[in-house]
Structure formats: C-alpha cells, structure tokens
Design a protein around this motif. Structure first.
Motif, mmCIF file in Angstrom:
data_model
loop_
_atom_site.group_PDB
_atom_site.id
_atom_site.type_symbol
_atom_site.label_atom_id
_atom_site.label_comp_id
_atom_site.label_asym_id
_atom_site.label_seq_id
_atom_site.Cartn_x
_atom_site.Cartn_y
_atom_site.Cartn_z
ATOM 1 N N MET A 1 0.854 -1.173 0.000
ATOM 2 C CA MET A 1 0.000 0.000 0.000
ATOM 3 C C MET A 1 0.893 1.226 0.000
ATOM 4 S SD MET A 1 -2.967 0.985 2.654
ATOM 5 C CE MET A 1 -4.160 0.048 1.769
ATOM 6 N N SER A 2 0.609 2.182 -0.810
ATOM 7 C CA SER A 2 1.438 3.368 -0.932
ATOM 8 C C SER A 2 1.059 4.412 0.110
ATOM 9 C CB SER A 2 1.296 3.950 -2.327
ATOM 10 O OG SER A 2 -0.027 4.393 -2.524
ATOM 11 N N ARG A 3 1.998 5.338 0.323
ATOM 12 C CA ARG A 3 1.749 6.437 1.267
ATOM 13 C C ARG A 3 0.510 7.198 0.818
ATOM 14 N NH1 ARG A 3 4.743 8.842 5.083
ATOM 15 N NH2 ARG A 3 4.224 10.974 5.610
ATOM 16 N N GLN A 118 -10.904 -6.402 4.610
ATOM 17 C CA GLN A 118 -9.821 -5.685 3.945
ATOM 18 C C GLN A 118 -8.966 -4.871 4.925
ATOM 19 O OE1 GLN A 118 -13.013 -4.934 3.950
ATOM 20 N NE2 GLN A 118 -13.310 -2.710 3.983
ATOM 21 N N ALA A 119 -9.393 -4.738 6.160
ATOM 22 C CA ALA A 119 -8.624 -3.998 7.159
ATOM 23 C C ALA A 119 -7.310 -4.733 7.442
ATOM 24 C CB ALA A 119 -9.435 -3.847 8.443
ATOM 25 N N ARG A 120 -6.342 -4.005 7.974
ATOM 26 C CA ARG A 120 -5.073 -4.603 8.400
ATOM 27 C C ARG A 120 -5.198 -4.872 9.896
ATOM 28 N NH1 ARG A 120 -1.956 -0.962 6.853
ATOM 29 N NH2 ARG A 120 -1.236 -2.029 4.993
ATOM 30 N N PHE A 121 -4.839 -6.068 10.310
ATOM 31 C CA PHE A 121 -4.981 -6.470 11.706
ATOM 32 C C PHE A 121 -3.591 -6.628 12.324
ATOM 33 C CE2 PHE A 121 -8.901 -7.282 9.687
ATOM 34 C CZ PHE A 121 -9.855 -6.979 10.634
ATOM 35 N N VAL A 122 -3.299 -5.792 13.338
ATOM 36 C CA VAL A 122 -1.989 -5.755 13.978
ATOM 37 C C VAL A 122 -2.139 -6.236 15.421
ATOM 38 C CG1 VAL A 122 -0.045 -4.301 14.681
ATOM 39 C CG2 VAL A 122 -1.268 -3.825 12.522
ATOM 40 N N PHE A 123 -1.341 -7.238 15.777
ATOM 41 C CA PHE A 123 -1.336 -7.783 17.135
ATOM 42 C C PHE A 123 -0.200 -7.122 17.895
ATOM 43 C CE2 PHE A 123 -0.353 -10.878 20.445
ATOM 44 C CZ PHE A 123 -1.618 -11.221 20.896
ATOM 45 N N ARG A 179 6.481 1.802 14.508
ATOM 46 C CA ARG A 179 6.267 0.621 13.655
ATOM 47 C C ARG A 179 4.810 0.549 13.208
ATOM 48 N NH1 ARG A 179 7.015 -2.370 9.646
ATOM 49 N NH2 ARG A 179 6.727 -4.601 9.926
ATOM 50 N N LEU A 180 3.890 0.825 14.113
ATOM 51 C CA LEU A 180 2.472 0.801 13.782
ATOM 52 C C LEU A 180 2.159 1.821 12.682
ATOM 53 C CD1 LEU A 180 -0.420 -0.193 14.308
ATOM 54 C CD2 LEU A 180 -0.539 1.501 16.165
ATOM 55 N N VAL A 181 2.662 3.039 12.832
ATOM 56 C CA VAL A 181 2.411 4.069 11.833
ATOM 57 C C VAL A 181 3.041 3.693 10.488
ATOM 58 C CG1 VAL A 181 2.780 6.498 11.216
ATOM 59 C CG2 VAL A 181 2.044 5.881 13.531
ATOM 60 N N GLU A 182 4.243 3.106 10.507
ATOM 61 C CA GLU A 182 4.862 2.638 9.260
ATOM 62 C C GLU A 182 3.958 1.622 8.561
ATOM 63 O OE1 GLU A 182 8.683 0.997 10.202
ATOM 64 O OE2 GLU A 182 9.494 2.938 10.823
ATOM 65 N N LEU A 183 3.416 0.718 9.328
ATOM 66 C CA LEU A 183 2.508 -0.281 8.741
ATOM 67 C C LEU A 183 1.275 0.387 8.149
ATOM 68 C CD1 LEU A 183 2.770 -3.025 11.486
ATOM 69 C CD2 LEU A 183 3.448 -3.292 9.091
ATOM 70 N N MET A 184 0.764 1.391 8.846
ATOM 71 C CA MET A 184 -0.416 2.092 8.349
ATOM 72 C C MET A 184 -0.110 2.844 7.062
ATOM 73 S SD MET A 184 -2.062 3.550 11.868
ATOM 74 C CE MET A 184 -3.596 4.041 11.094
ATOM 75 N N GLU A 185 1.065 3.446 6.988
ATOM 76 C CA GLU A 185 1.425 4.253 5.826
ATOM 77 C C GLU A 185 1.863 3.423 4.630
ATOM 78 O OE1 GLU A 185 4.399 6.890 7.497
ATOM 79 O OE2 GLU A 185 2.885 8.450 7.781
#
Length: 189
Positions: A1-3, A118-123, A179-185
């Motif tokens: 996914m792109s920025r 389609q959401a990203r799931f982060v543990f 790390r969470l924000v990197e994954l989101m971006e």
C-alpha cells in the motif's frame, strides 16, 4: 500500500500490553492518524477523559447503540464491562481517505474481520508474559481478583496472535508506535 492510501488498521492484543499507551503516543506524534474513540460501560480510570480515551456510557445507552446497529463491533470484556466502536465515525474517516486506527480487544477484532476483511490487523505483543504481568500489576488500577481474571484472559488472547496480519512487539512505546504508523502508511515491508 502506498503512502496516502487509506485503509483501516485494527490494533489488538492482551490486557496490559500497552495498547492505550501506544495509541496515545500515535495520537501525540502523528496527528494525521484518525483514532476511533470506543464506548464503554466501565468507569473511567483517574487519568481518563470522556470523549478522549473513551465515551463512558451507562448500560441503557449501550443497549440503545446496539439496538440501533450503531456499533461496528462490541463485546463484553473480561466478563464484566462492554466496549464497542461507533460505526459512523469510522465510515467518515475512511471516506475522507484518512489513516484510521481502531484500538480494540480480541473479540472486537474478530467482529471487524468479519465485517471489514480488507482492514489490516496488527497484534501488539509483550516482550514476555512476565513483562505483561509486571505491567498489569504496576499500573495499579485493578483489584487482585480483577488482575487474576485479566491474566487468565491474557493467556487466551496471546494464543490468538496467529489470527493477525502482523505482530508488533511492545518493548518500548515509541518504537511500537513508529512501527504501527509505518505499517499504516506503507503496509508490510
């Protein structure tokens, strides 16, 4: 996914892992991230503000939200209190193409997965179970009986890690938040 792409990210993990601390760090350092404010029937902790950390509601109001299908997900957590995610603000944030974050429990994450696969799931994981227990005892907000119940629940929650797309270990709040924000971006690198 792109920025700049918009996709819902769901952050979940066991009790006392630091979900609230990581989310607060993201809120402070990344104001571009929209963060959902959950509703709950539990009483506020001393440092919590209504409308910022949670929307604190009584049982009747929670029942009304459930009956109106106004919650994206909801669950009884630790066998005591109900928590839920208001649906409308999530839909609005996604329609505005914002980076959107839900900080919720495992039961809620499973419901969101069914509704929004389609959401990203982060543990969010602790470095160890001993550290998780230390954090729970250290925050001093639960009775001994409630701590024991939460630790039993934590064992079950830790076993669910494989249900998530990616794991972030919370050794330090700032590192986990970045790390969470990197994954989101950017998605998984």
């Amino acid at each position: 996914m792109s920025r700049g792409a918009s996709r819902l990210t769901v952050l979940a993990g066991p009790t006392a892992v630091g979900k609230g601390s990581v989310t607060a760090w993201v809120r402070e350092h990344h104001p571009e991230v929209w963060i959902s404010v959950s509703v709950t029937t539990r009483r506020p902790r001393p440092e919590e503000q209504d409308g910022v950390h949670y929307h604190f509601v009584d049982d009747a109001e929670f029942d009304r939200l459930v009956a109106a299908d106004a919650l994206l997900e909801w669950a009884v957590v630790h066998g005591v209190h109900r928590y839920g995610t208001p649906r409308r603000p999530v839909d609005e944030a996604l329609a505005e193409q914002r980076l959107a974050l839900l900080e919720i429990d495992l039961q809620g994450a499973r419901q969101v997965r069914r509704r929004m696969p389609q959401a990203r799931f982060v543990f969010l994981a602790p470095p160890s179970f001993e550290e998780l227990e230390r954090r729970l005892v250290g925050r001093g907000t639960e009775t001994a009986q409630e701590r024991e119940r939460r630790l039993r629940t934590a064992h079950e929650e830790l076993a669910a890690e494989r249900e998530f797309d990616v794991t972030v270990v919370n050794r330090r709040v700032a590192e986990a938040g970045e790390r969470l924000v990197e994954l989101m971006e950017y998605g998984e690198a």
